[in-house]
Design an enzyme around this catalytic site. Structure first.
Site, PDB file in Angstrom:
ATOM      1  N   MET A  10       0.823  -1.201   0.000  1.00  0.00           N
ATOM      2  CA  MET A  10       0.000   0.000   0.000  1.00  0.00           C
ATOM      3  C   MET A  10       0.861   1.255   0.000  1.00  0.00           C
ATOM      4  O   MET A  10       1.672   1.462   0.897  1.00  0.00           O
ATOM      5  CB  MET A  10      -0.946  -0.010   1.207  1.00  0.00           C
ATOM      6  CG  MET A  10      -1.913  -1.190   1.199  1.00  0.00           C
ATOM      7  SD  MET A  10      -3.105  -1.169   2.566  1.00  0.00           S
ATOM      8  CE  MET A  10      -4.118   0.249   2.093  1.00  0.00           C
ATOM      9  N   GLY A  12      -0.544   4.328  -0.235  1.00  0.00           N
ATOM     10  CA  GLY A  12      -1.364   5.464   0.161  1.00  0.00           C
ATOM     11  C   GLY A  12      -2.121   6.070  -0.992  1.00  0.00           C
ATOM     12  O   GLY A  12      -2.882   7.020  -0.823  1.00  0.00           O
ATOM     13  N   GLY A  13      -1.926   5.517  -2.206  1.00  0.00           N
ATOM     14  CA  GLY A  13      -2.624   6.010  -3.384  1.00  0.00           C
ATOM     15  C   GLY A  13      -3.920   5.260  -3.621  1.00  0.00           C
ATOM     16  O   GLY A  13      -4.244   4.271  -2.960  1.00  0.00           O
ATOM     17  N   VAL A  14      -4.667   5.717  -4.619  1.00  0.00           N
ATOM     18  CA  VAL A  14      -5.984   5.154  -4.871  1.00  0.00           C
ATOM     19  C   VAL A  14      -5.894   3.731  -5.419  1.00  0.00           C
ATOM     20  O   VAL A  14      -6.738   2.876  -5.098  1.00  0.00           O
ATOM     21  CB  VAL A  14      -6.793   6.068  -5.821  1.00  0.00           C
ATOM     22  CG1 VAL A  14      -6.140   6.150  -7.203  1.00  0.00           C
ATOM     23  CG2 VAL A  14      -8.244   5.608  -5.925  1.00  0.00           C
ATOM     24  N   SER A  16      -3.607   1.143  -4.967  1.00  0.00           N
ATOM     25  CA  SER A  16      -3.347   0.102  -3.971  1.00  0.00           C
ATOM     26  C   SER A  16      -4.458   0.037  -2.926  1.00  0.00           C
ATOM     27  O   SER A  16      -4.763  -1.038  -2.394  1.00  0.00           O
ATOM     28  CB  SER A  16      -1.984   0.322  -3.303  1.00  0.00           C
ATOM     29  OG  SER A  16      -1.919   1.587  -2.662  1.00  0.00           O
ATOM     30  N   CYS A 103      13.248  -1.402  -8.792  1.00  0.00           N
ATOM     31  CA  CYS A 103      12.489  -1.435  -7.538  1.00  0.00           C
ATOM     32  C   CYS A 103      11.439  -2.533  -7.571  1.00  0.00           C
ATOM     33  O   CYS A 103      11.249  -3.269  -6.596  1.00  0.00           O
ATOM     34  CB  CYS A 103      11.838  -0.079  -7.288  1.00  0.00           C
ATOM     35  SG  CYS A 103      10.975   0.037  -5.698  1.00  0.00           S
ATOM     36  N   GLY A 127      -1.282  -2.667  -6.914  1.00  0.00           N
ATOM     37  CA  GLY A 127      -2.269  -1.926  -7.689  1.00  0.00           C
ATOM     38  C   GLY A 127      -1.807  -1.606  -9.089  1.00  0.00           C
ATOM     39  O   GLY A 127      -2.223  -0.593  -9.657  1.00  0.00           O
ATOM     40  N   CYS A 201      10.686   8.893  -7.098  1.00  0.00           N
ATOM     41  CA  CYS A 201      10.305   9.189  -5.714  1.00  0.00           C
ATOM     42  C   CYS A 201      11.453   9.739  -4.882  1.00  0.00           C
ATOM     43  O   CYS A 201      11.240  10.554  -3.993  1.00  0.00           O
ATOM     44  CB  CYS A 201       9.711   7.953  -5.049  1.00  0.00           C
ATOM     45  SG  CYS A 201      10.858   6.571  -4.830  1.00  0.00           S
TER      46      CYS A 201
END
Length: 360
Positions: A10, A12-14, A16, A103, A127, A201
């Site tokens: 997760m 924190g985005g829509v 996932s 990654c 996601g 990121c």
């Protein structure tokens, strides 16, 4: 019916967040996990990105709303070794890396899957917009392109192994982005309208040169812009500031459009050319990972991409040796870039992919 225990990565985005919801609704025992990858010093991952500090707060709130367990797992060491160090080394050697591919393989799958198995879970889930299926002819696990072709992410996932694919669930492969946001809105998730993260990121300001100098405590030396005949055209500020096909940001005017043709770390030169010289038909790649097929026998008609944003193009692919492939496109491709990925498709299925080492 409990279909098994799954750890959802997760961010924190829509995407996932909706993944976690869909899997719980479908009968899985869902555990949420955010990977802690930000470094203490000198590199800090900023808030707002897919792996930023704010991701923990957003992901935890979603987990609470969905009533699922939630953990933060420390992968700082794996991320630094497999993503940050790789990223820096590639630029210093004149190549243009794709840190998301590294990654995905080494952190989001290899490290997370190992931790998942340690806590007794059966699967991991993400996601991503892709589908995991068995190829209809070979029976091997492979990726199939998402129904939402404009969001398809198979290109950055080509490096996953058979073992990793067999233990992964990607429920968003049959959704488009608007549908995912609609689901999030319907169940009251506050991240329903959260924008996608676009930049790398760990370099939110996009200043690669400054990042590399700070991380390695070095001063990057400038060198010469040269033409394809070796004539000096001007001075550049360091090879890591450039990539093949680049026009903007050269810092020098030539009276005509000029583009980066090649980066030569051994001489610290950046070779420039006019646009027509950027087109090549043949692309070579190494460090090949096979998905749909175990190998390629002879010459295979396929389609391939040399960059995430490129459209697939018809080609013929053959193996040079067990770790290297040759891809001859029907039509010349622009800006073949060492360090980027060459991903080969059989229709919507990923055949294989590798790291571009050059073209002709």
């Amino acid at each position: 019916m409990n279909k098994g225990k799954v750890v959802v990565g997760m961010s924190g985005g829509v995407d996932s967040s909706v993944t976690a919801y869909l899997l719980k609704k479908d009968g899985y025992e869902v555990i949420g996990a955010t990977m802690q990858i930000w470094q203490d010093n000198p590199v800090d991952i900023d808030d707002g990105g897919c792996c930023g500090l704010s991701a923990v707060d957003d992901a935890r709130k979603v987990a609470q709303m969905l009533d699922i367990p939630y953990y933060v797992m420390n992968f700082k060491r794996e991320f630094k070794r497999n993503v940050i160090d790789y990223f820096i080394d590639e630029y210093l050697n004149g190549r243009t890396p794709n840190p998301c591919i590294a990654c995905n393989r080494h952190v989001k799958w290899e490290a997370l899957l190992r931790r998942t198995m340690e806590i007794g879970a059966d699967y991991i889930a993400t996601g991503h917009y892709a589908r995991i299926e068995k190829h209809p002819h070979t029976g091997r696990y492979t990726l199939r392109m998402s129904d939402a072709k404009n969001k398809d992410q198979t290109y950055v996932l080509y490096n996953l192994t058979q073992e990793q694919l067999s233990k992964t669930i990607m429920p968003l492969g049959t959704y488009n982005k608007d549908e995912v946001r609609k689901v999030a809105d319907q169940i009251g998730l506050k991240v329903a309208d959260k924008p996608d993260s676009m930049e790398i990121c760990f370099i939110p300001d996009n200043d690669y040169g400054k990042f590399i100098e700070t991380s390695r405590d070095i001063v990057i030396k400038g060198g010469n812009f040269i033409d394809m005949d070796g004539n000096i055209l001007g001075k550049h500020k360091g090879i890591m500031h450039y990539t093949v096909g680049q026009r903007k940001g050269l810092g020098i005017s030539f009276g005509k459009p000029m583009f980066v043709y090649e980066i030569r770390p051994e001489s610290n030169d950046v070779v420039l050319c006019e646009n027509e010289s950027l087109f090549k038909k043949t692309v070579f790649a190494d460090k090949v990972n096979f998905m749909a097929f175990e190998n390629i026998d002879g010459e295979m008609e396929a389609e391939a991409k040399i960059r995430y944003s490129h459209k697939k193009a018809k080609c013929k692919v053959s193996m040079i040796d067990e770790n290297k492939i040759k891809c001859v496109f029907d039509e010349s491709q622009r800006a073949v870039t060492p360090g980027q990925a060459l991903v080969v498709y059989d229709g919507d299925y990923v055949v294989c992919g590798g790291t571009i080492i050059g073209g002709e």
